[in-house]
Design a protein around this motif. Structure first.
Motif, PDB file in Angstrom:
ATOM      1  N   THR A 244      -4.089  -6.411   5.335  1.00 26.37           N
ATOM      2  CA  THR A 244      -5.145  -5.373   5.980  1.00 26.37           C
ATOM      3  C   THR A 244      -4.911  -3.993   5.452  1.00 26.37           C
ATOM      4  O   THR A 244      -5.508  -3.246   5.364  1.00 26.37           O
ATOM      5  CB  THR A 244      -5.125  -5.729   7.292  1.00 26.37           C
ATOM      6  OG1 THR A 244      -5.824  -7.006   7.755  1.00 26.37           O
ATOM      7  CG2 THR A 244      -6.325  -4.716   8.114  1.00 26.37           C
ATOM      8  N   LYS A 247      -5.414  -3.149   2.017  1.00 25.73           N
ATOM      9  CA  LYS A 247      -6.855  -2.901   1.710  1.00 25.73           C
ATOM     10  C   LYS A 247      -7.197  -1.345   2.124  1.00 25.73           C
ATOM     11  O   LYS A 247      -7.982  -0.885   1.592  1.00 25.73           O
ATOM     12  CB  LYS A 247      -7.518  -3.998   2.332  1.00 25.73           C
ATOM     13  CG  LYS A 247      -7.397  -5.292   1.752  1.00 25.73           C
ATOM     14  CD  LYS A 247      -8.531  -6.522   2.390  1.00 25.73           C
ATOM     15  CE  LYS A 247      -8.101  -7.935   1.735  1.00 25.73           C
ATOM     16  NZ  LYS A 247      -8.859  -8.952   2.329  1.00 25.73           N
ATOM     17  N   LYS A 251      -8.464   1.697   0.003  1.00 25.83           N
ATOM     18  CA  LYS A 251      -9.750   2.284   0.196  1.00 25.83           C
ATOM     19  C   LYS A 251     -10.074   3.787   0.288  1.00 25.83           C
ATOM     20  O   LYS A 251     -10.825   4.374  -0.478  1.00 25.83           O
ATOM     21  CB  LYS A 251     -10.600   1.642   1.490  1.00 25.83           C
ATOM     22  CG  LYS A 251     -11.676   2.309   2.174  1.00 25.83           C
ATOM     23  CD  LYS A 251     -12.284   1.625   3.446  1.00 25.83           C
ATOM     24  CE  LYS A 251     -13.425   2.157   4.092  1.00 25.83           C
ATOM     25  NZ  LYS A 251     -13.592   1.635   5.333  1.00 25.83           N
TER      26      LYS A 251
END
Length: 259
Positions: A244, A247, A251
């Motif tokens: 997580t 990611k 981003k």
């Protein structure tokens, strides 16, 4: 007299016990309420800001949301200006501050931190045509736009800059590009994100502060909450382990900054 003293002692012990119980039970209270209240600025891209639709977003916002999910509750963000943000913990406006709060010995006297969730360097940003400011020492007598109580503002002042107070990164950049200040000392990752969105901006990094270890930030909470601190640390470890964090990192920064 002895009786009065005994009554006062009992009263003080009861207050202390109540305070201790409140502190120790904050994790239970968060879970009972179903909400993890998070203090944040909302004006500090790419960490905590509003997108074009007005929605609160950013790296820190996503990290706080992921922590809340792993605590089994929903995040509730309370926005405030940086200069009063940390003090909001003292009056119970929120349960934690997630806003790139640097882990310092001075702050650890009064508050507790999670394990670090991000690290970065301070950089000295000037206009592209500036040929006189090449190092932090060159800030002496120059105007630097910074929030007064931030580590960046303190660094600028330590090098002799006349610190012009602002509310956040965006205002610092606006004052710099318009020529109203000579520089800003700010976060390297914030600047890189800014350049990603505005590659033609006539700004540059004149120097990077490598005089100390990376500036590490953690989740800030009130003292005396070991269960909450442990739960947040576990949540941070879990989001790094399950991908997580990577990611979220991709981003906002285009790479995994967990290392």
């Amino acid at each position: 007299m002895k009786s009065i003293r005994s009554i006062l002692l009992v009263a003080l012990l009861q207050v202390a016990a109540t305070t201790s119980a409140f502190a120790a039970d904050e994790l239970a209270q968060i879970k009972s309420a179903g909400v993890f209240r998070v203090g944040t600025e909302g004006t500090y891209a790419p960490f905590t800001y509003h997108d074009e639709s007005g929605k609160l977003t950013g790296f820190d916002v996503d990290i706080a949301t992921a922590i809340a999910q792993r605590l089994g509750v929903k995040p509730e963000f309370v926005e405030g200006k940086w200069d009063g943000l940390i003090a909001g913990l003292d009056v119970n406006r929120y349960d934690a501050v997630v806003n790139e709060v640097s882990i310092t010995d001075a702050r650890k006297v009064k508050y507790d931190f999670s394990t670090p969730y991000i690290s970065t360097h301070a950089v000295l940003i000037v206009r592209s045509d500036n040929t006189t400011i090449k190092s932090f020492d060159d800030l002496k007598g120059k105007k630097s736009a910074n929030t007064l109580t931030s580590n960046f503002g303190k660094l600028a002042a330590a090098h002799g800059a006349d610190v012009v107070p602002v509310q956040g990164f965006n205002e610092s950049i606006d004052l710099l590009t318009s020529g109203r200040v000579d520089a800003t000392v700010n976060d390297e990752l914030s600047y890189l994100d800014f350049r990603k969105h505005k590659p033609d901006a006539k700004l540059k990094i004149a120097a990077t502060d490598t005089s100390s270890d990376d500036d590490q930030s953690g989740v800030l909470i009130r003292k005396g909450n070991p269960d909450l601190q442990a739960a947040i640390n576990k949540a941070l470890a879990d989001i790094k382990a399950d991908g997580t964090y990577a990611k979220i990192s991709q981003k906002y920064f285009g790479k995994d900054i967990s290392q």
